[in-house]
Design an enzyme around this catalytic site. Structure first.
Site: not given
Ligand code: GP9
Ligand code: MN
Length: 620
Positions: A254, A296, A411, A470-471
């Site tokens: 994440e 994500t 996150h 992921d980003h």
């Molecule tokens: C939510 C998690 C985070 O289930 O994958 O999502 P994001 O805000 O990074 O898209």
């Molecule tokens: Mn994410």
């Protein structure tokens, strides 16, 4: 009991009764997670605001039709609420148009409906009975003496609209871009209410259905020709099939960006484990995320389909029942069992629907985990507990397996319990960036723990382990603090693109690996993994190419039209030397490349909007 009144009184009473009932259902019968007082407040006002708006419309009807209107919407609203409640009791989710009309969920419900009813459900219709009683001419309240005066009607309408806007503004403050991005049905329901969510869903679904109906597959051959000529590399390499038959453990990191790797804070390594892992992995140092609003979910979509995310919204939401050619589905056909582990609501990003579409056999969502106050922080279950609790399921997966594990602790807003912090925060004007380093360190530690557990459980040697950011985690909003950390004057558009690099590790136990500097992106994941797993499929299609291949496509497009080649970075109308970051003159060749990147994004959008792959035989 009541004096003879005009209708206004009945619609006010109906609004209060129906609002109160809806609130009770939201608060006590649905399991809606409320994180702060603002959310509590929005959830409280929304039922009344919405009910007031709907019932207030009654003043525009002729007097003799007003009670009829009020009775009708009361019944209709109550039935919609109740159907959602029954569905929720079984699936922990709200009804959507696709589920009503074509989903298998609703069918599954058929046999078990009776068991989902409770005796006290009768009380949920008490307001209906009361409204019908009050609306009786003999009770007087329902008998309309005269029509509300035009001024009064306009005032009531304006008031109800002001309330609705107020509710929406609060929702937008609580969750910016709520409607554009969708996020989660639960978020929508708790911020704009169930009824507005249904309207939103209807608009969304009809928009994408209309585009689908208008598409006829004619556009497909041009797109497939492009893919075949420009985005396909069937050349083989020494690594072809190197991981044949192995299990795949694909970890989603994440918000992890490449700039923290092999970097320091206060003289300490930020990610000691990930740094050491470079020594025996294929580590891609110029790997870019290609996500947009779906974050994500977009990263999952791009990696598993080799298509781009959409310019707005999350494909997971807007086109969750299209036909795709996905990595899990292809692996499934080669005998793999496929699964995802993620300790969040199944409905977040519409995963519980989209995973079926992508051919993922099993989703271990929040219900598979023991989540307590002690083991949660920020968005939910802490990563260390997540990995630990996942092990019992992982070890019982049917082999060979392909599984994705999506982490959560790193996150935004990057909160961490004090006892979990092993790095001092950074010191800048951005609390977000300051804390980021600490949650990144926590993620790093949790990965080390996970590797140890895989080894202890005997899962490690038979697996290929892929780790991918992921980003981005730190947005442009924190540029000043970021410049300070990176020891730069400012973050230029060139720096911004370079900050979109996320780590990618392909770790094959027993293989030495190497640091790979060629430019690549999430769109390349599907062909690359298929190559390593020895699944040569001539029908594989998408906009990515094998990252180890000789004849790779020569650019990586980002969703906003920026692109990166081995030599050049294009963004915001300017070309930069990729390595030095210096501005370079635009040439015809570069402009042509820019057109091609744009064309490719458009092709991808066409495939998704028109659901064009349904016209293509993916097996031949
Ligand atoms: C939510 C998690 C985070 O289930 O994958 O999502 P994001 O805000 O990074 O898209
Ligand atoms: Mn994410």
């Amino acid at each position: 009991m009541f004096k003879k009144q005009n209708i206004n009184q009945l619609f006010v009473i109906a609004s209060i009764l129906f609002g109160a009932k809806t609130y009770v259902i939201y608060r006590f019968l649905f399991n809606i997670n409320l994180e702060n007082t603002m959310q509590e407040f929005i959830l409280f006002i929304n039922p009344f605001v919405t009910a007031f708006f709907v019932y207030a419309l009654s003043v525009w009807f002729k007097p003799k039709h007003q009670t009829g209107y009020i009775k009708t919407v009361t019944i209709l609203g109550s039935v919609i609420l109740y159907l959602n409640l029954i569905f929720y009791r079984n699936f922990g989710d709200f009804l959507t148009i696709p589920i009503l009309f074509q989903g298998s969920n609703a069918k599954d419900l058929g046999s078990s409906v009776i068991s989902l009813l409770e005796w006290y459900d009768v009380l949920l219709f008490a307001d209906v009975a009361l409204i019908f009683y009050l609306a009786k001419p003999s009770v007087n309240i329902g008998e309309v003496a005269e029509k509300t005066r035009p001024k009064g009607r306009k005032l009531i309408l304006s008031l109800s609209i002001v309330f609705l806007i107020g509710n929406y503004v609060l929702a937008e403050i609580e969750r910016p871009q709520l409607l554009q991005r969708g996020f989660d049905r639960e978020y929508l329901v708790k911020n704009i209410g169930l009824f507005n969510f249904h309207l939103y869903d209807i608009v969304q679904q009809s928009r994408s259905k209309a585009q689908r109906v208008l598409a006829d597959g004619n556009e497909l051959s041009e797109i497939l020709t492009y893919i075949d000529e420009e985005a396909t590399d069937r050349s083989t390499t020494d690594l072809a099939g190197i991981a044949e038959g192995k299990n795949v453990i694909f970890v989603w990191l994440e918000s992890l960006q490449t700039f923290v790797i092999n970097n320091e804070l206060h003289g300490e390594e930020i990610t000691p484990f990930l740094n050491s892992l470079i020594d025996d992995s294929y580590y891609f140092e110029n790997f870019y995320h290609q996500t947009e609003q779906g974050k994500t979910a977009d990263s999952e979509f791009v990696s598993e389909t080799s298509l781009y995310p959409l310019p707005s919204g999350a494909v997971y939401f807007t086109h969750g029942d299209n036909t795709y050619q996905s990595l899990p589905q292809m692996l499934g056909e080669s005998g793999y069992s496929t699964s995802v582990f993620h300790a969040n609501n199944g409905s977040f990003w519409n995963r519980n629907v989209m995973y079926g579409t992508l051919g993922i056999d099993h989703f271990y969502d929040i219900n598979a985990y023991n989540v307590t106050d002690d083991n949660t922080v920020g968005w939910g279950l802490k990563d260390k507990d997540f990995f630990e609790q996942s092990m019992k399921y992982l070890t019982s997966l049917q082999e060979p397996y392909y599984t994705r594990m999506i982490t959560l602790t790193n996150h935004h807003p990057f909160s961490l319990d004090e006892e979990d912090a092993t790095l001092m925060p950074f010191d800048s004007n951005s609390r977000t960036l300051n804390q980021y380093f600490q949650t990144v360190r926590y993620l790093d530690e949790s990965l080390e723990l996970f590797f140890d557990e895989l080894k202890a459980a005997g899962e490690y040697d038979d697996a290929i382990i892929v780790l991918m950011g992921d980003h981005y985690g730190i947005s442009d909003f924190h540029d000043r603090a970021m410049a300070m950390y990176l020891d730069k004057e400012e973050i230029t558009p060139y720096d911004h693109i370079q900050l979109q690099r996320v780590p990618l590790y392909i770790h094959i136990p027993g293989e030495k690996g190497e640091v790979i500097s060629t430019v690549s992106g999430q769109v390349d994941i599907k062909p690359t993994l298929l190559h390593l797993l020895g699944i040569e499929d001539d029908n594989e299609l998408g906009f990515g190419t094998n990252m180890f291949g000789e004849n790779r496509k020569d650019f990586i497009a980002l969703r906003d039209g920026s692109f990166i080649t081995e030599d050049v970075i294009y963004t915001k109308g300017l070309f930069y030397d990729r390595v030095s970051g210096e501005l370079i003159e635009e040439t015809d060749v570069l402009l042509e490349l820019k057109e091609r990147a744009q064309q490719e994004l458009t092709y991808s959008d066409q495939l998704i909007y028109g659901d064009l792959l349904r016209f293509h035989d993916l097996n031949q």
